[in-house]
Motif scaffolding. Structure first.
Motif, PDB file in Angstrom:
ATOM      1  N   TRP A   1     -11.806   4.269 -16.241  1.00  0.00           N
ATOM      2  CA  TRP A   1     -11.997   4.751 -17.607  1.00  0.00           C
ATOM      3  C   TRP A   1     -13.646   4.638 -17.883  1.00  0.00           C
ATOM      4  CZ3 TRP A   1      -8.373   2.891 -21.683  1.00  0.00           C
ATOM      5  CH2 TRP A   1      -7.146   3.492 -21.526  1.00  0.00           C
ATOM      6  N   ASP A   2     -14.278   4.094 -17.192  1.00  0.00           N
ATOM      7  CA  ASP A   2     -15.851   4.476 -17.342  1.00  0.00           C
ATOM      8  C   ASP A   2     -16.363   5.438 -17.223  1.00  0.00           C
ATOM      9  OD1 ASP A   2     -16.577   1.921 -18.377  1.00  0.00           O
ATOM     10  OD2 ASP A   2     -16.507   1.140 -16.331  1.00  0.00           O
ATOM     11  N   GLN A   3     -15.662   6.243 -15.854  1.00  0.00           N
ATOM     12  CA  GLN A   3     -16.070   7.719 -15.713  1.00  0.00           C
ATOM     13  C   GLN A   3     -15.420   8.572 -16.671  1.00  0.00           C
ATOM     14  OE1 GLN A   3     -17.761   9.416 -13.182  1.00  0.00           O
ATOM     15  NE2 GLN A   3     -18.688   7.371 -12.909  1.00  0.00           N
ATOM     16  N   ALA A   4     -14.242   8.290 -17.195  1.00  0.00           N
ATOM     17  CA  ALA A   4     -13.387   9.243 -18.230  1.00  0.00           C
ATOM     18  C   ALA A   4     -14.213   9.090 -19.426  1.00  0.00           C
ATOM     19  CB  ALA A   4     -11.897   8.546 -18.575  1.00  0.00           C
TER      20      ALA A   4
ATOM     21  N   SER B   1      -7.050   2.257 -27.113  1.00  0.00           N
ATOM     22  CA  SER B   1      -5.781   1.585 -26.256  1.00  0.00           C
ATOM     23  C   SER B   1      -6.597   0.629 -25.454  1.00  0.00           C
ATOM     24  CB  SER B   1      -5.580   2.758 -25.176  1.00  0.00           C
ATOM     25  OG  SER B   1      -4.856   3.979 -26.182  1.00  0.00           O
ATOM     26  N   GLY B   2      -7.745   0.651 -24.797  1.00  0.00           N
ATOM     27  CA  GLY B   2      -8.266  -0.445 -23.881  1.00  0.00           C
ATOM     28  C   GLY B   2      -7.379  -0.318 -22.419  1.00  0.00           C
ATOM     29  N   THR B   3      -7.900  -0.970 -21.591  1.00  0.00           N
ATOM     30  CA  THR B   3      -7.130  -1.183 -20.347  1.00  0.00           C
ATOM     31  C   THR B   3      -7.696  -2.471 -19.703  1.00  0.00           C
ATOM     32  OG1 THR B   3      -6.253  -0.052 -18.420  1.00  0.00           O
ATOM     33  CG2 THR B   3      -8.488   0.336 -18.921  1.00  0.00           C
ATOM     34  N   PRO B   4      -7.147  -2.995 -18.550  1.00  0.00           N
ATOM     35  CA  PRO B   4      -7.907  -3.989 -17.869  1.00  0.00           C
ATOM     36  C   PRO B   4      -9.293  -3.565 -17.343  1.00  0.00           C
ATOM     37  CG  PRO B   4      -5.607  -4.013 -17.099  1.00  0.00           C
ATOM     38  CD  PRO B   4      -5.835  -2.919 -18.204  1.00  0.00           C
TER      39      PRO B   4
ATOM     40  N   ASP C   1     -12.336  -2.858 -22.584  1.00  0.00           N
ATOM     41  CA  ASP C   1     -12.019  -3.524 -23.457  1.00  0.00           C
ATOM     42  C   ASP C   1     -11.644  -2.444 -25.027  1.00  0.00           C
ATOM     43  OD1 ASP C   1     -12.076  -5.922 -22.545  1.00  0.00           O
ATOM     44  OD2 ASP C   1     -14.249  -6.463 -22.982  1.00  0.00           O
ATOM     45  N   LYS C   2     -10.862  -2.990 -25.519  1.00  0.00           N
ATOM     46  CA  LYS C   2     -10.683  -2.111 -26.819  1.00  0.00           C
ATOM     47  C   LYS C   2     -11.953  -2.288 -27.763  1.00  0.00           C
ATOM     48  CE  LYS C   2      -5.633  -2.670 -27.012  1.00  0.00           C
ATOM     49  NZ  LYS C   2      -4.451  -3.000 -27.863  1.00  0.00           N
TER      50      LYS C   2
END
Length: 374
Positions: free
Chosen positions: A95-98, A123-126, A129-130
């Motif tokens: 998600w950092d790359q996203a 949404s956040g994800t492991p 963080d949201k």
């Protein structure tokens, strides 16, 4: 706080603005141009590889071409590369790359990328963080740039107090903008707001109109609401046949509340001839989707052999599922099963305990049963 809005986030959708190749010759031509550094060809080839148009699906190769074009500044490639990182298509989820690639696309004015950034922060994800304030910031930018999904998501933030103070009027404003921009999902939220008078004076006629528009597009939840409003004459002239029509449409699409309603109507002979077999069919479908009343009702039908062959094991199974969710009548039924050893190993003490719990919750039949057990 009972919030029944249709969905809290409209997630990102892949954009493929480029025309897909149709033949093997088209693909070969695209490969030649892509290998020569043609950015548009790289994006088109990646789109074909991702979707399997004119060529076998290869997410890994699609990511390779998107990466090349994205590095050269293609907004479409940047967006689609971010989507691949977000969803783990051809590359591990990151998600950092996203965020990095959605941001690059967003900075060039891509409103879909802005909405997707909002979605990631919402949404956040492991490991990611949201951050509702950032979500609202990006939704707002996307909405201001005409993105209908972002308008919807921003309305939800105001409705659910995510990153902003709760404001039903502001939520309603953005849902109306979203619906006007073609997002049908907003129609359900608008219908519910007018039904409950959240951000606006209650208006069942307007609520019905919103639900009806969405139901006409095949939405199962809206079909259930239309059926319910026909059944009770809310915002429309009461019509039992129409109620059954829309309940059936909704139930056949898997809506558990509609399935429960149909089960009850066939069970009690409301609007239709009484039919325990059909009632049991719909109760079972709703019970399998964790509708607690349906779990009790199908358990009761198995216990009494109504519409199904008598089966104490199935009766005890469904009674227990409902009882564990606090259904008093199911506690009584489960207690009876344990007390008499019907479908379960006999355990009088456990049976009495379940019946006592139901009695304390006010179940009158449980009180009668307890007195007979003394």
């Amino acid at each position: 706080m009972n919030k029944k809005i249709i969905i809290t986030i409209i997630a990102c959708v892949l954009t493929t603005f480029s025309v897909f190749a149709q033949t093997a010759a088209d693909i070969a031509d695209l490969r030649t141009k892509a290998q020569a550094g043609n950015i548009q060809a790289q994006v088109k080839l990646a789109n074909c590889l991702l979707a399997g148009k004119g060529v076998a699906v290869s997410h890994t190769e699609a990511v390779k071409w998107y990466s090349m074009a994205a590095e050269k500044g293609s907004t479409e490639a940047q967006f689609n590369l971010a989507y691949c990182y977000e969803n783990g298509l051809g590359i591990p989820k990151d998600w950092d790359q996203a965020v990095k690639w959605y941001t690059k696309a967003a900075e060039k004015g891509n409103a879909s990328a802005m909405n997707c950034l909002g979605h990631l922060y919402d949404s956040g994800t492991p490991g990611f963080d949201k951050n509702y304030r950032k979500a609202v910031e990006w939704y707002q930018k996307a909405a201001n740039n005409g993105n209908a999904s972002a308008m919807f998501n921003l309305g939800n933030c105001y409705y659910l107090m995510k990153g902003v103070d709760i404001d039903y009027k502001e939520a309603l404003k953005w849902w109306k903008k979203s619906a006007a921009a073609g997002n049908t999902a907003a129609l359900f939220n608008l219908g519910y707001s007018y039904m409950k008078g959240e951000g606006v004076e209650p208006d069942t006629v307007q609520a019905f109109n919103y639900f009806y528009q969405l139901a006409d597009n095949g939405d199962a939840r809206a079909q259930f609401e239309v059926g319910r409003m026909y059944a009770h004459g809310q915002g429309v002239i009461q019509d039992n046949l129409k109620a059954m029509e829309y309940f059936t449409k909704s139930a056949e699409q898997g809506n558990p509340n509609a399935q429960m309603s149909l089960g009850r109507y066939y069970d009690k002979g409301v609007y239709v001839d009484r039919d325990f077999e059909v009632a049991a069919k719909w109760y079972l479908k709703a019970a399998e989707q964790d509708i607690v009343d349906a779990q009790y009702n199908i358990g009761n039908m198995y216990y009494n052999g109504m519409g199904v062959a008598r089966d104490y094991e199935q009766a005890a199974k469904w009674m227990e599922q409902a009882a564990m969710q606090g259904h008093a009548a199911a506690m009584t039924g489960l207690g009876i099963c344990y007390y008499y050893g019907q479908g379960v190993k006999r355990n009088k003490d456990l049976g009495r305990d379940w019946i006592r719990k139901a009695s304390l919750m006010g179940d009158t039949y449980a009180k009668e049963v307890l007195q007979n057990l003394r």
